[in-house]
Each structure stands twice: as C-alpha cells, then as structure tokens.
Design a protein around this motif. Sequence first.
Motif, mmCIF file in Angstrom:
data_model
loop_
_atom_site.group_PDB
_atom_site.id
_atom_site.type_symbol
_atom_site.label_atom_id
_atom_site.label_comp_id
_atom_site.label_asym_id
_atom_site.label_seq_id
_atom_site.Cartn_x
_atom_site.Cartn_y
_atom_site.Cartn_z
ATOM 1 N N PHE A 25 0.827 -1.205 0.000
ATOM 2 C CA PHE A 25 0.000 0.000 0.000
ATOM 3 C C PHE A 25 0.867 1.263 0.000
ATOM 4 O O PHE A 25 0.508 2.270 -0.606
ATOM 5 N N ALA A 26 2.010 1.204 0.684
ATOM 6 C CA ALA A 26 2.896 2.368 0.737
ATOM 7 C C ALA A 26 3.472 2.695 -0.629
ATOM 8 O O ALA A 26 3.709 3.862 -0.955
ATOM 9 N N ALA A 27 3.702 1.665 -1.445
ATOM 10 C CA ALA A 27 4.268 1.889 -2.778
ATOM 11 C C ALA A 27 3.267 2.536 -3.726
ATOM 12 O O ALA A 27 3.664 3.099 -4.756
ATOM 13 N N LYS A 28 1.980 2.492 -3.386
ATOM 14 C CA LYS A 28 0.948 3.043 -4.261
ATOM 15 C C LYS A 28 1.193 4.511 -4.568
ATOM 16 O O LYS A 28 1.082 4.948 -5.731
ATOM 17 N N ALA A 29 1.516 5.286 -3.547
ATOM 18 C CA ALA A 29 1.730 6.723 -3.752
ATOM 19 C C ALA A 29 2.908 6.986 -4.686
ATOM 20 O O ALA A 29 2.876 7.934 -5.481
ATOM 21 N N ILE A 30 3.931 6.145 -4.614
ATOM 22 C CA ILE A 30 5.100 6.324 -5.485
ATOM 23 C C ILE A 30 4.731 6.034 -6.932
ATOM 24 O O ILE A 30 5.067 6.807 -7.842
ATOM 25 N N MET A 229 0.700 -0.909 -9.865
ATOM 26 C CA MET A 229 -0.161 -0.535 -8.757
ATOM 27 C C MET A 229 -1.223 -1.601 -8.496
ATOM 28 O O MET A 229 -1.527 -1.933 -7.344
ATOM 29 N N ALA A 230 -1.783 -2.142 -9.580
ATOM 30 C CA ALA A 230 -2.820 -3.162 -9.443
ATOM 31 C C ALA A 230 -2.276 -4.418 -8.780
ATOM 32 O O ALA A 230 -2.915 -5.004 -7.894
ATOM 33 N N LEU A 231 -1.070 -4.831 -9.194
ATOM 34 C CA LEU A 231 -0.500 -6.076 -8.678
ATOM 35 C C LEU A 231 0.076 -5.914 -7.278
ATOM 36 O O LEU A 231 -0.304 -6.634 -6.343
ATOM 37 N N PHE A 232 0.996 -4.943 -7.130
ATOM 38 C CA PHE A 232 1.758 -4.833 -5.880
ATOM 39 C C PHE A 232 1.116 -3.914 -4.841
ATOM 40 O O PHE A 232 1.482 -3.980 -3.663
ATOM 41 N N SER A 233 0.188 -3.039 -5.269
ATOM 42 C CA SER A 233 -0.407 -2.094 -4.324
ATOM 43 C C SER A 233 -1.916 -2.245 -4.193
ATOM 44 O O SER A 233 -2.562 -1.421 -3.546
ATOM 45 N N VAL A 235 -4.053 -5.821 -5.448
ATOM 46 C CA VAL A 235 -4.501 -7.211 -5.332
ATOM 47 C C VAL A 235 -3.722 -7.969 -4.261
ATOM 48 O O VAL A 235 -4.309 -8.523 -3.322
ATOM 49 N N LEU A 236 -2.393 -8.011 -4.391
ATOM 50 C CA LEU A 236 -1.600 -8.776 -3.424
ATOM 51 C C LEU A 236 -1.730 -8.223 -2.000
ATOM 52 O O LEU A 236 -1.929 -8.994 -1.047
ATOM 53 N N PRO A 237 -1.642 -6.891 -1.782
ATOM 54 C CA PRO A 237 -1.811 -6.385 -0.417
ATOM 55 C C PRO A 237 -3.196 -6.645 0.173
ATOM 56 O O PRO A 237 -3.318 -6.888 1.372
ATOM 57 N N ILE A 238 -4.229 -6.582 -0.671
ATOM 58 C CA ILE A 238 -5.573 -6.815 -0.139
ATOM 59 C C ILE A 238 -5.746 -8.275 0.258
ATOM 60 O O ILE A 238 -6.356 -8.595 1.291
ATOM 61 N N TYR A 239 -5.216 -9.197 -0.551
ATOM 62 C CA TYR A 239 -5.211 -10.607 -0.155
ATOM 63 C C TYR A 239 -4.457 -10.767 1.161
ATOM 64 O O TYR A 239 -4.906 -11.469 2.077
ATOM 65 N N ALA A 240 -3.288 -10.132 1.252
ATOM 66 C CA ALA A 240 -2.476 -10.250 2.471
ATOM 67 C C ALA A 240 -3.190 -9.646 3.669
ATOM 68 O O ALA A 240 -3.150 -10.200 4.779
ATOM 69 N N THR A 241 -3.870 -8.511 3.476
ATOM 70 C CA THR A 241 -4.608 -7.877 4.569
ATOM 71 C C THR A 241 -5.728 -8.773 5.071
ATOM 72 O O THR A 241 -5.915 -8.943 6.284
ATOM 73 N N GLY A 257 -0.229 -1.469 9.992
ATOM 74 C CA GLY A 257 -0.317 -0.562 8.855
ATOM 75 C C GLY A 257 0.151 0.843 9.159
ATOM 76 O O GLY A 257 0.338 1.651 8.239
ATOM 77 N N SER A 258 0.372 1.172 10.450
ATOM 78 C CA SER A 258 0.894 2.488 10.818
ATOM 79 C C SER A 258 2.259 2.746 10.204
ATOM 80 O O SER A 258 2.676 3.903 10.076
ATOM 81 N N PHE A 259 2.963 1.673 9.842
ATOM 82 C CA PHE A 259 4.288 1.840 9.262
ATOM 83 C C PHE A 259 4.207 2.289 7.803
ATOM 84 O O PHE A 259 5.206 2.706 7.222
ATOM 85 N N GLY A 260 3.002 2.243 7.212
ATOM 86 C CA GLY A 260 2.837 2.597 5.816
ATOM 87 C C GLY A 260 3.321 3.987 5.440
ATOM 88 O O GLY A 260 4.077 4.151 4.480
ATOM 89 N N PRO A 261 2.907 5.050 6.174
ATOM 90 C CA PRO A 261 3.380 6.394 5.831
ATOM 91 C C PRO A 261 4.893 6.528 5.880
ATOM 92 O O PRO A 261 5.491 7.244 5.074
ATOM 93 N N VAL A 262 5.520 5.845 6.840
ATOM 94 C CA VAL A 262 6.978 5.881 6.919
ATOM 95 C C VAL A 262 7.594 5.216 5.695
ATOM 96 O O VAL A 262 8.561 5.716 5.107
ATOM 97 N N LEU A 263 7.029 4.074 5.297
ATOM 98 C CA LEU A 263 7.525 3.381 4.114
ATOM 99 C C LEU A 263 7.374 4.245 2.867
ATOM 100 O O LEU A 263 8.256 4.263 2.003
ATOM 101 N N THR A 264 6.252 4.967 2.768
ATOM 102 C CA THR A 264 6.034 5.844 1.621
ATOM 103 C C THR A 264 7.143 6.885 1.518
ATOM 104 O O THR A 264 7.676 7.153 0.430
#
Length: 298
Positions: A25-30, A229-233, A235-241, A257-264
Amino acid sequence: MPQLSVSFRPTQVGFILALLASTGFAAKAIFAKLAYRYGVDAVTMVTIRMLLSVVLLVGIRLWRTETGAPLTIPQKLWLIALGVVGYYLSSLLDFIGLQTVSASLERLILCLYPTLTVLISAALQRSRIPGRIWLVMLVTYLGIVLVLGPDLYHARADWFGVLCVALSATTFALYMSFSPRVIQAVGSMRFTELALGVSCLAIVAHFALTRPWSDLQQPAPVWGYGLLMALFSTVLPIYATSAAMQRIGGAKTALIGSFGPVLTIIFGLGILGEVLTPLQWLGAAVVLFGVSLVNKKD
C-alpha cells in the motif's frame, strides 16, 4: 543429516502478512506520482488501477478451483457494503481531500485509522483494550509525528479537505473493523475477490458517470504504472490484509499498517529523490519499534 524446519505461529504469519500489505500500500503513492508525470488525473488513474485489478482477480479466480458454500443474503449485503466503504468510498474521499490538503497533512490525518479501528473493534467485541495496545498506539503516533512534523510547517489546511480525509480514515477503519467477522464466515481469499470486485465496479461506474471513456487513452507508461499498482499495491496487499485479519484481527492489522506512511517516505527517498532529516529517521525507527510490539504475546 538433520533437516532444518522453520515453523511460524498463526500470529507471526499474520504479522508478516500485515507488514507486506503495508509495504504494498505504501508503494501506491510512489507509482501514482510517477504516473502523474504524464498528465493523467487521479480518478482516471484509480480507474486504470481497478480495471487492471479486475483482470488479475479474474485470473486468480480461474486458477482457484474451490467455490465454497453459497453465500447467504446477509453475507452478500455485507460484502457489498464493505466493498463500497473499504476501497471505493475511502479512496474517493481521500483523493477529493488531496485537492485542497497538502500530502503531508493528508498522511498525518490518515494515520488516525489504526486508532479508530482499535476503538471500533473493541466496541463491537465489547472488550477491553490491552495496555500493550495503548502503548503501541502511543509509540507509533509519536514516531509518525516525528516523521511528518517537519513537513507540516508547510501544510495547507482547508476544512472541507480535512473533513474528506478524516472521513476517508473513518470509512477505512469501519472496513477494517467489520471485515474480520465476514472473512471468518466466507474465507479470506473469497472475501478479497468479492469485496474488491464490488469496489472495482463502483469506481468504474463513478468514472463512467463523470468522464468520457476516451480519457482511458493514456500513454503506455501510465498503464505500466497502473499494472504495478494493481499487482503490488492492490490485489496482493488486499489478499495479504484479509489473510492477516483472519489470523490477528482487524485492530492489530491496522496498527501494523501504521508503518505505511513511513515506508512511503522511505520509498520517496530512493525513487523520487526526496530527503529525510535526522529527526525523521528517528521517527521512522520509533514507528518500526512500535509496530514490532504488535507481534509480542499478550
């Protein structure tokens, strides 16, 4: 020669899955920022992302053979509601808010969703929030403030935009809170496919009502970033979630998921050439420490 075997507890697997989902999810913004360089607007980009997600979902569904028991009417209604609230309404509100609110302020407001998820989940289950979870929330939010604080000096605040982003965090917290009970009933894989399918239909319908189909004629790189975005940000993250929520619940999954903004921000550092101050690096370390506490035994 003895064989080396490594086994993980379900809670450990859930922690790993939630962390992987947060990374995706963090990679989505990139990916979105890279695509925006070609002039595509936000709604069109989200639609491309979801159209490609549907293609991936169909492929995964054809690969899987099990169908499961027929869904009851209440289960169908819950899937529709969660699909609309989770990945359609929360995304739409977020993008509307981003039109008038700075990205830094938006990220900070969205960080409210883990706390909201914990509070809503505790209310639904009529359970007491453990002291360690309060500690996790305190530590992670302290780290988030350290990471985002320097950028907030330049933040633009519009009350309508702030309200939209806050509602985005609230709707996603509702999704995280109500999903586990449905996942337990229908299975994580099936839940993911059906809920995300509903979200995709809702976003495509929104696009059809607000834009001409010709807007989908975008340069190849835009579709390429949409596929990533579809694959890595998506489908796969939603399955994992979904799989993580099945093992550790929505509250702990949200806290990880709080670590997401830091990862972004870290991704932006390496890919977009952004710069982190020493204080922000300290904040990232604090958030990571807080997230690691989630996997400790109660």
